[in-house]
Design a protein around this motif. Structure first.
Motif, PDB file in Angstrom:
ATOM      1  N   THR A   1       6.133   2.797  -8.420  1.00  0.00           N
ATOM      2  CA  THR A   1       6.249   2.154  -7.100  1.00  0.00           C
ATOM      3  C   THR A   1       5.197   2.758  -6.168  1.00  0.00           C
ATOM      4  OG1 THR A   1       7.951   3.747  -6.406  1.00  0.00           O
ATOM      5  CG2 THR A   1       8.707   1.687  -7.391  1.00  0.00           C
ATOM      6  N   PRO A   2       3.937   2.441  -6.380  1.00  0.00           N
ATOM      7  CA  PRO A   2       2.871   3.079  -5.603  1.00  0.00           C
ATOM      8  C   PRO A   2       2.966   2.780  -4.115  1.00  0.00           C
ATOM      9  CG  PRO A   2       2.042   1.169  -6.816  1.00  0.00           C
ATOM     10  CD  PRO A   2       3.430   1.421  -7.308  1.00  0.00           C
TER      11      PRO A   2
ATOM     12  N   MET B   1       6.957   0.708 -15.059  1.00  0.00           N
ATOM     13  CA  MET B   1       6.341   0.463 -13.756  1.00  0.00           C
ATOM     14  C   MET B   1       6.578   1.660 -12.837  1.00  0.00           C
ATOM     15  SD  MET B   1       7.134  -3.563 -12.934  1.00  0.00           S
ATOM     16  CE  MET B   1       8.878  -3.558 -13.333  1.00  0.00           C
TER      17      MET B   1
ATOM     18  N   LYS C   1       3.767  -6.644 -11.967  1.00  0.00           N
ATOM     19  CA  LYS C   1       2.602  -6.311 -11.142  1.00  0.00           C
ATOM     20  C   LYS C   1       2.244  -4.829 -11.198  1.00  0.00           C
ATOM     21  CE  LYS C   1       0.906  -6.522  -6.369  1.00  0.00           C
ATOM     22  NZ  LYS C   1       1.200  -6.950  -4.977  1.00  0.00           N
ATOM     23  N   TYR C   2       3.231  -3.954 -11.231  1.00  0.00           N
ATOM     24  CA  TYR C   2       2.950  -2.524 -11.185  1.00  0.00           C
ATOM     25  C   TYR C   2       3.144  -1.843 -12.540  1.00  0.00           C
ATOM     26  CZ  TYR C   2       2.926  -3.266  -6.172  1.00  0.00           C
ATOM     27  OH  TYR C   2       2.622  -3.719  -4.911  1.00  0.00           O
TER      28      TYR C   2
ATOM     29  N   GLN D   1      11.599  -4.418  -8.289  1.00  0.00           N
ATOM     30  CA  GLN D   1      10.656  -4.633  -9.391  1.00  0.00           C
ATOM     31  C   GLN D   1      11.365  -4.881 -10.717  1.00  0.00           C
ATOM     32  OE1 GLN D   1       7.412  -1.672  -7.288  1.00  0.00           O
ATOM     33  NE2 GLN D   1       7.604  -1.523  -9.485  1.00  0.00           N
TER      34      GLN D   1
END
Length: 306
Positions: A98-99, A96, A301-302, A290
């Motif tokens: 972390t946008p 993942m 989700k990411y 996350q």
């Protein structure tokens, strides 16, 4: 469950403390590996980790082979080309990013580089202003949106091209959506790059696009070094004495932009886009949350690999 934070370039102390609070509150255990001198140190540390949080650290198949318990890797930042996604998928590891956590920091740096460039690198001579200039935003993600917001405050006209972002999303921010990447470069005095590094974008920015820009053009790169075709850009800058290039990524060692284009080129000493206290803390906390959510609840989700 054990969460390893492995950062050769450590988080700020406040960020590390916040990460520790997130991890320990969840009932997980935190392990820190900072400023490790060799890859062997990382390989030793990852052996009993269930989750791994990194920054720009290179995580390849060899590291994953040494981590039989590893379930998730979180990159504290938007870019994730430092992680071997194919190897992660084959190992059954979720990756993942972390946008958005670093987006404002990168955008502010991009505008800062623009100001410096149009003021002739602060060499004491008379420069120009950003107000009224046409700014092209190449890729309208989290960073691109923030660049548009700040640039509009300078009085710039903002344009964008993004093959994957609907035009109405771009234009609701007061930015003009263009139909092609060529039109973006042909239209704008300044182009700011925010494209990810993919097989399609690697060395995609060179004479073919930058050569379309009007006189007095400025190219700003806070994305990735590898998206620039450096040899082609050098050739173009030799021909076009009006062209400037500023970036937070040093060029290849054999490409001496500094000596060749004094006054028209600038690079920060290292990658600086996310180097603010706020971005450092935001990305670290997001990564910690996350991995905890993934370990305890399976939330991905990411996720960037499948």
């Amino acid at each position: 469950m054990k969460i390893l934070v492995a950062t050769d370039k450590p988080f700020a102390q406040a960020a590390t403390a916040a990460i520790e609070e997130v991890v320990t509150t969840s009932g997980c255990e935190l392990q820190l590996l900072e400023k490790y001198a060799t890859k062997d140190k990382l390989i030793q540390a990852v052996g009993n980790a269930d989750a791994l949080i990194v920054r720009s650290d290179r995580i390849d198949a060899e590291v994953m082979d040494a981590a039989p318990r590893l379930k998730v890797i979180a990159r504290a930042g938007a870019g994730y080309d430092n992680i071997d996604l194919e190897a992660a998928t084959s190992h059954g590891i979720c990756v993942m990013n972390t946008p958005g956590q670093n987006a404002n920091a990168v955008a502010e740096l991009a505008l800062g580089l623009m100001v410096m460039a149009v003021r002739n690198m602060y060499n004491g001579t008379s420069g120009t202003e950003l107000k009224g200039k046409r700014l092209g935003i190449h890729a309208y993600g989290n960073v691109g949106r923030n660049v548009a917001r700040i640039a509009q405050g300078f009085g710039m006209e903002t344009y964008a091209y993004d093959a994957y972002c609907p035009k109405d999303i771009i234009e609701k921010d007061g930015t003009k959506a263009l139909d092609s990447v060529e039109e973006l470069y042909r239209t704008c005095h300044v182009v700011s790059l925010h494209i990810p590094l993919t097989p399609e974008t690697r060395q995609s920015i060179g004479r073919n696009l930058v050569g379309l820009m009007p006189q007095g053009a400025l190219l700003v790169n806070t994305a990735r070094k590898e998206v620039i075709d450096e040899e082609a850009l050098i050739s173009l800058m030799e021909e076009r004495k009006d062209l400037k290039y500023v970036t937070d990524i040093a060029p290849d060692a054999n490409n001496d932009f500094v000596q060749m284009f004094a006054g028209r080129y600038f690079a920060t000493p290292k990658k600086m886009g996310a180097q603010t206290a706020e971005a450092n803390t935001n990305a670290g906390i997001a990564a910690a949350r996350q991995v905890v959510d993934y370990l305890l609840h399976g939330i991905d989700k990411y996720r960037v690999n499948r």
